[in-house]
Scaffold this active site. Structure first.
Site, mmCIF file in Angstrom:
data_model
loop_
_atom_site.group_PDB
_atom_site.id
_atom_site.type_symbol
_atom_site.label_atom_id
_atom_site.label_comp_id
_atom_site.label_asym_id
_atom_site.label_seq_id
_atom_site.Cartn_x
_atom_site.Cartn_y
_atom_site.Cartn_z
ATOM 1 N N CYS A 1 0.826 -1.207 0.000
ATOM 2 C CA CYS A 1 0.000 0.000 0.000
ATOM 3 C C CYS A 1 0.861 1.257 0.000
ATOM 4 C CB CYS A 1 -0.927 -0.001 1.206
ATOM 5 S SG CYS A 1 -1.931 1.510 1.335
ATOM 6 N N HIS B 1 -25.040 23.720 2.506
ATOM 7 C CA HIS B 1 -25.100 24.286 1.157
ATOM 8 C C HIS B 1 -24.182 25.495 1.067
ATOM 9 C CE1 HIS B 1 -26.721 25.585 -2.693
ATOM 10 N NE2 HIS B 1 -26.785 26.818 -2.189
ATOM 11 N N GLY C 1 -9.857 -4.316 -17.213
ATOM 12 C CA GLY C 1 -10.632 -3.094 -16.965
ATOM 13 C C GLY C 1 -11.273 -3.072 -15.604
#
Length: 475
Positions: free
Chosen positions: A42, A454, A190
């Site tokens: 990793c 928002h 893929g």
């Protein structure tokens, strides 16, 4: 020389070193054996270096192609790939030093060498004593243990008969070490890794063709995600060929390129590129660690374990890529913690792998948790779907990246969320909200009742939750 430990961990990757830290936290005398560098695949050959390259590719593409749309005039933008690689290396080095520091903080003994399990011997009547062949050439160390955790990880797989030379025919390991970019690349596979590399190299300006055996890319993801990813990557110029069986025996190499053929339906098609990247999965590292000296069972190439991560030898545990399943760093870490908790006679929660988030760091990104719409229907659920596009989210438009959507799959009878699937910029940083919702058995209504700020990208999740019952506000 012999040393005694409560816990020895074989493998210092993400799963192994996290297990070692948790073991030390619980007061257990702990040793870790690693033949390479702490952090494993990793940190050194996977997650971190590839994401560093992906970020450089994103910045290059943004500066070159989109800066003007933000009112920023740029001229003569060039890519310094050597500097890109140097940035990658500096990030890896910083994190590597951090892991080394964590080992010192936890007073964890780290043995740099190759560890192998011994059978019952003068050191212990139980199998599992670790003999460490030290990297520095010193005399082998013998680690006598009460419990052993195998965290030996995995390595790139190739197709039978297709040899990886890491010069022209590459694995992801070889691709990470490229000193310069090729003009073209054929990617065999893929899936997640193949798509990340296709996206990255395309953003760097490399001509990319992806050949996939299945009838669609990302075959384990929700079909809507797969279709959207293909559409958006094709828009960027990436070419895809699906339903293609690559024929390794047809490979031909010259000093300038590689040619290989594939069966597609009733015909055969050849592909030529400067380099080939083989991205067909990973295989467990189980050889050369002494499994033959134990009763541990191997099933389909992976170490067989119980839900507690114990092998057939109850004092020997195994975690991470070497046991198969979801071969993800965060999964290995959690498995390591769960194994150590069991060793310490605690009662960790059983892992529910369907509630673990999965991410694809391409451009656009994709992320998911739970099951797909098709899986839900195949299991007999009557489903209801909520879907909301980023095109209707103000922050996505502000960011200049408004492709993609969030899709929520719910059970019509119980209102339980069965799966959440996202594609678009920033979704790998948003999927954990969906993961938490599934852990808490939340309903779409509860997610929608969470007031999302928002403007923010996260508004798309609240709107998708409302859309499950046809109540989306901005669509």
């Amino acid at each position: 020389m012999a040393q005694e430990y409560d816990v020895v961990i074989l493998g210092g990757g993400t799963g192994g070193y996290v297990a070692a830290i948790r073991s030390a936290q619980l007061g257990l005398k702990t040793a870790l054996v690693e033949k390479g560098k702490l952090g494993g695949t990793c940190l050194h050959k996977g997650c971190i270096p590839s994401k560093a390259l992906l970020k450089s590719a994103e910045v290059y593409q943004l500066t070159k192609e989109k800066a003007q749309s933000f009112g920023v005039e740029t001229e003569g933008v060039t890519l310094n790939f050597s500097a890109v690689q140097e940035r990658k290396k500096s990030i890896v080095d910083q994190l590597y030093k951090g892991v080394q520091g964590l080992m010192k903080k936890g007073k964890i003994d780290v043995y740099e060498g190759t560890g192998r399990m011994l059978g019952p011997s003068i050191f212990s009547p139980m199998p599992g004593t670790i003999s460490v062949e030290m990297n520095n050439g010193e005399e082998n160390e013998m680690l006598i243990l009460k419990n052993l955790v195998l965290a030996t990880g995995s390595r790139p797989r190739t197709l039978p008969g297709l040899e990886l030379d890491e010069q022209q025919i590459l694995s992801s390991d070889g691709a990470l070490s490229l000193e310069s970019l090729p003009s073209s690349m054929l990617i065999i596979g893929g899936g997640v890794i193949g798509i990340e590399w296709a996206s990255m190299l395309n953003d760097f300006g490399v001509d990319i063709t992806v050949v996939e055996y299945a009838d669609r890319i990302l075959p384990t993801e929700d079909e809507d995600i797969s279709k959207e990813m293909k559409k958006l990557l094709e828009k960027k110029g990436i070419k895809f060929v699906t339903g293609a069986k690559v024929l390794p025996e047809t490979v031909e190499k010259t000093s300038e390129n590689v040619t290989i053929s594939a069966e597609i339906g009733d015909s055969t098609q050849s592909f030529t590129a400067e380099k080939v990247l083989v991205s067909v999965g990973r295989q467990a590292n189980t050889e050369g660690i002494g499994i033959e000296n134990t009763e541990i069972e191997i099933e389909k190439g992976y170490i067989k374990t119980r839900p507690t991560f114990q092998t057939k030898e109850s004092h020997i545990y195994a975690i991470g890529d070497c046991i198969g399943g979801l071969q993800l760093a965060h999964v290995a870490s959690h498995e390591g913690i769960a194994a150590i908790e069991h060793i310490a006679n605690n009662t960790p929660e059983p892992m529910d792998y369907e509630k673990i988030s999965r991410c694809i760091y391409s451009s656009p990104e994709a992320a998911s948790v739970g099951i797909t719409e098709k899986q839900a229907k195949d299991r007999g659920f009557t489903v209801k779907i909520g879907k909301f596009p980023f095109q209707a989210v103000g922050k996505a438009l502000v960011n200049g990246k408004a492709d993609g959507f969030v899709k929520i799959v719910a059970d019509e009878k119980t209102d339980d969320i069965l799966g959440v699937h996202m594609i678009g910029a920033g979704v790998t940083d948003m999927i954990s909200e969906a993961g938490l919702a599934m852990v808490l058995d939340a309903t779409p209504w509860e997610v929608a009742e969470t007031i999302h700020p928002h403007p923010s990208l996260s508004e798309v999740i609240g709107e998708a939750a409302l859309a499950v019952d046809g109540k989306a506000i901005h669509m």
